[in-house]
Every structure is written in structure tokens, then in C-alpha cells.
Design a protein around this motif. Structure first.
Motif, short mmCIF file in Angstrom:
data_model
loop_
_atom_site.label_atom_id
_atom_site.label_comp_id
_atom_site.label_asym_id
_atom_site.label_seq_id
_atom_site.Cartn_x
_atom_site.Cartn_y
_atom_site.Cartn_z
N LEU A 141 -10.06 -0.13 12.23
CA LEU A 141 -8.94 0.37 11.45
C LEU A 141 -9.38 1.53 10.58
N THR A 142 -8.41 2.32 10.17
CA THR A 142 -8.66 3.38 9.21
C THR A 142 -8.50 2.84 7.80
N GLN A 143 -8.92 3.63 6.81
CA GLN A 143 -8.79 3.20 5.43
C GLN A 143 -7.33 3.04 5.04
N SER A 144 -6.47 3.92 5.51
CA SER A 144 -5.05 3.80 5.17
C SER A 144 -4.43 2.54 5.78
N GLU A 145 -4.90 2.16 6.98
CA GLU A 145 -4.39 0.92 7.59
C GLU A 145 -4.86 -0.30 6.81
N PHE A 146 -6.10 -0.28 6.32
CA PHE A 146 -6.56 -1.37 5.46
C PHE A 146 -5.73 -1.42 4.18
N ARG A 147 -5.39 -0.26 3.64
CA ARG A 147 -4.59 -0.24 2.42
C ARG A 147 -3.24 -0.89 2.65
N GLN A 148 -2.66 -0.64 3.80
CA GLN A 148 -1.37 -1.25 4.14
C GLN A 148 -1.50 -2.75 4.35
N LEU A 149 -2.47 -3.18 5.14
CA LEU A 149 -2.59 -4.59 5.52
C LEU A 149 -3.15 -5.45 4.39
N ARG A 150 -3.84 -4.83 3.44
CA ARG A 150 -4.38 -5.58 2.32
C ARG A 150 -3.28 -6.29 1.54
#
Length: 391
Positions: A141-150
């Protein structure tokens, strides 16, 4: 620097002295744990599609054959898991499947989702509604995807497997160490409680194993987000020609992991794949997620052990067995750590502001659900007493 790391501007150094130390470690150099833990989960294979074609993996299906769980099926499995006393909803699927599989992309689009990540978000929300805590393993995943899924995950994970460029990852659609290291770093930058690990026996050397552990340890020192490291042996299957590593090999790798990592990071082996009894004395303190209601869809030929068998494994080593949440206690907001949860299973109001709030609300839901089912917080939220009687 590791293979393909330059592409992602990854600065992870290899300390030659530290490598030498790990290569000299034996099982006699580590102590047995004080206790064993596990998480009771329900396993949801969101899709069997994957952009990679790793030579040892039976999970992925080729285009035209891959499945995608429908929302109704997700809800049904979650309800079954909640009824069985699970606290963790384990979501897994192959890397960026909608990039490679037209049918998967088209199906998601027809349901109103732009990507598999958006669909995962919605599935995690379903889990929360059913009183379960999501733990997602969605690959790179990208950092922005982690930000979303977090926002909807108590913890997440991806297996590093190895920092070596091995033939097991070869092919036109290959998985590289740089991609995995980039994913682990991105999770750290977003403060996601994270699980990673080694896959032993896919063509890596002993030095590769030492370097992989040191890379994980360096990322944890930098970001403080690694909660557990899995040491998993490759197993024979219909696609794999790799031999299962010997018990002595696994004992040595587990001992290396225990020495390489701080004590706050658990060392885990999967009890349906590993010679678990022989590995506990080498520093294993966790048995991972085990499901009473669903298969191990990653390794379908290897059934989960029953809870009674986990108790026997612990008892044979003179240890108590405790059930934990998918997110470890020291990653919980201060307001809901186990010593502050009352016997009715009701955590106090979060006082930690927005940073604590997203997790507090979700764990509160899971604790309330378990308490309402008469299971109490002894199993769910902490180690008030071990699992010594059948559940």
C-alpha cells in the motif's frame, strides 16, 4: 542497501557487526517466554485476485477464475465470527488485484467502489458494526492508502518475507523487497500498529534472514509501529517445489528474531504450519490469529488447531495461554488499556482526543459486544486470568 530499495528511496543500512551477531545466535542464547497469546479471528478472503504470481502461493487465482466476496457474504461471515466469540476480523487479498483483473475492477465499479481499497474500507466498517476489530493484510500500500484505512483498522500487516531478490518472486509480475520495505515504512509513517515477518525456505540465505530481521528492527526503531514479527516456514503445496525447512532451521531463525527485536515486539509462529512445541523455547510468545469458524485460506491444506490444542501446547511448555485483541495492549489508547476496563466490559470515555478516538470507539464496540454475549473482558481485553477452561 537492499535490492530495489533505491527505487523507493529507502535508507536502511546493514550493520555488519549486527549481522555477525545474529549469525552466531543459537536457541540456547534465548529464554522461553513467560506466557503465550493468540487472537481469535474470523478470516475473510476479500478476493483471490493478485497482481503477483509468487511460485509458492496457492491463494491467488488466475484472471477469469478469481472470486470477489459479495457484501452479503461478508456480513454473514462477520456475524458467524461474532457469534463464535471472535474479536478480530482478518481481511486479506492479493496485491492491487483490480489493476490486473478486469472482471474484479468491473464488479467493484458496478457496486459503486473505485478500488479494492475502497471496498476494504466498507468491509471494515461492516466488521465494526458487528462488534469485531478489523485487521487487514491487503499487500503493498501507499502512505495515503494507509492513512485512509487506518480510520477503520485496529492493526494491519504485510509479510516482508525476505530482503533478498529470490527466484520465488521471479516472473513478469514479481514482488520486490523494495516494494515491501516501502510498505512497512509507509505504515510506520502513518502510525499503524503493524505485523510483518519472514517466510523461511524460499531460497534465501542465512545472511538474508539476518538482514531481513535487522531491517524490520530498524524500521521499528524509527517509527515504533511493529507489534509482532511472524517467523513462518514455507509449506509444500500444489504450486510449491520448496522443501519445508527443518525444525532445527526454524529454531535457529526464531532465536535470531528474538535477539534482533526488542522485547516489546512479539515473535510469532503460525501453529497450523509450524512445529510449534519445538519453537516455543526459542523465544516464541504468540501464536497469531486462529479461527474457530473459517479456514486458513492462504494455506487451505493446513487446518487451524482447536483451542484445546493451543492450551495443550502452552501447558506442555509450562505456560499460561491468554487471548488478546488484534492490536496489542501497548498500542491501545491510554483510556482503554486493560487495567482501566471495568469487569462489565465498558471502557471509560476516551480522554485522548482525536488520535485516540478512532480506535477507542471501535474497541469499545467490540468489548460491549463481547460483554453482552456473556463472555466478559477476561478474554477480550487483557490477562486477568488465563484460558484454562473451555470456552
Amino acid at each position: 542497501m537492499f535490492p530495489a530499495a533505491d527505487e523507493y528511496d529507502i535508507d536502511v543500512s546493514v550493520d555488519e557487526a549486527a549481522v555477525d551477531v545474529l549469525l552466531s545466535v543459537t536457541p540456547r542464547d534465548v529464554a522461553a517466554p513467560d506466557e503465550l497469546t493468540f487472537s481469535r479471528n474470523v478470516f475473510l478472503p476479500l478476493t483471490t485476485a493478485c497482481r503477483y504470481t509468487c511460485g509458492y502461493c496457492t491463494y491467488y487465482d488466475v484472471p477469469g477464475e478469481a472470486t470477489l466476496m459479495e457484501p452479503e457474504a461478508i456480513r454473514s461471515v462477520l456475524q458467524t465470527g461474532a457469534d463464535a466469540g471472535c474479536t478480530e476480523a482478518l481481511f486479506t487479498f492479493g496485491d492491487k488485484p483490480d489493476d490486473r483483473y478486469t472482471a474484479i475492477h468491473d464488479q467493484l465499479d458496478s457496486w459503486g467502489y473505485d478500488s479494492i481499497v475502497d471496498y476494504l474500507y466498507a468491509a471494515c466498517e461492516m466488521a465494526i458494526e458487528e462488534g469485531l476489530l478489523p485487521h487487514s493484510n491487503p499487500g503493498d500500500l501507499t502512505q495515503s492508502e494507509f492513512r485512509q484505512l487506518r480510520e477503520v483498522n485496529s492493526s494491519m500487516g504485510v509479510m516482508l518475507e525476505t530482503t533478498a531478490d529470490v527466484d520465488a518472486h521471479a516472473g513478469t509480475r514479481r514482488k520486490t523487497p523494495g516494494q515491501r520495505l516501502n510498505t512497512i515504512r509507509a505504515a510506520g509513517r502513518e502510525g499503524v500498529p503493524f505485523t510483518t515477518g519472514l517466510l523461511v525456505g524460499i531460497g534465501e540465505s542465512w545472511r538474508d534472514r539476518a538482514e531481513s530481521l535487522l531491517a524490520i528492527a530498524e524500521f521499528h526503531e524509527r517509527y515504533g509501529h511493529i507489534q509482532e514479527v511472524i517467523v513462518q516456514n514455507v509449506v509444500p503445496n500444489e504450486r510449491s517445489s520448496f522443501d519445508q525447512p527443518s525444525v532445527e532451521t526454524m529454531r535457529r531463525v526464531v532465536a535470531m528474531a528474538r535477539v534482533a527485536l526488542p522485547q516489546s515486539v512479539s515473535v510469532q509462529v503460525p501453529p497450523n504450519l509450524s512445529p510449534t512445541r519445538e519453537l516455543i523455547g526459542c523465544g516464541v510468545d504468540d501464536l497469531g490469529g486462529v479461527s474457530p469458524v473459517t479456514d486458513d485460506y492462504i494455506n487451505p491444506d493446513y487446518a487451524w488447531p482447536a483451542l484445546d490444542e493451543l492450551r495443550e501446547i502452552a501447558a506442555d511448555s509450562g505456560l499460561d495461554l491468554y487471548e488478546r485483541l488484534p492490536v496489542y495492549d501497548h498500542y491501545l489508547p491510554e483510556s482503554i488499556r486493560r487495567e482501566e476496563v471495568d469487569p462489565a466490559g465498558r471502557p471509560p470515555e476516551s480522554a485522548g482526543g482525536e488520535a485516540d478516538g478512532w480506535l477507542s470507539r471501535r474497541i469499545e464496540g467490540a468489548l460491549t459486544e463481547q460483554s453482552a454475549a456473556g463472555q466478559g473482558y477476561r478474554r477480550v481485553a487483557g490477562r486477568e486470568s488465563p484460558l484454562t477452561t473451555p470456552q
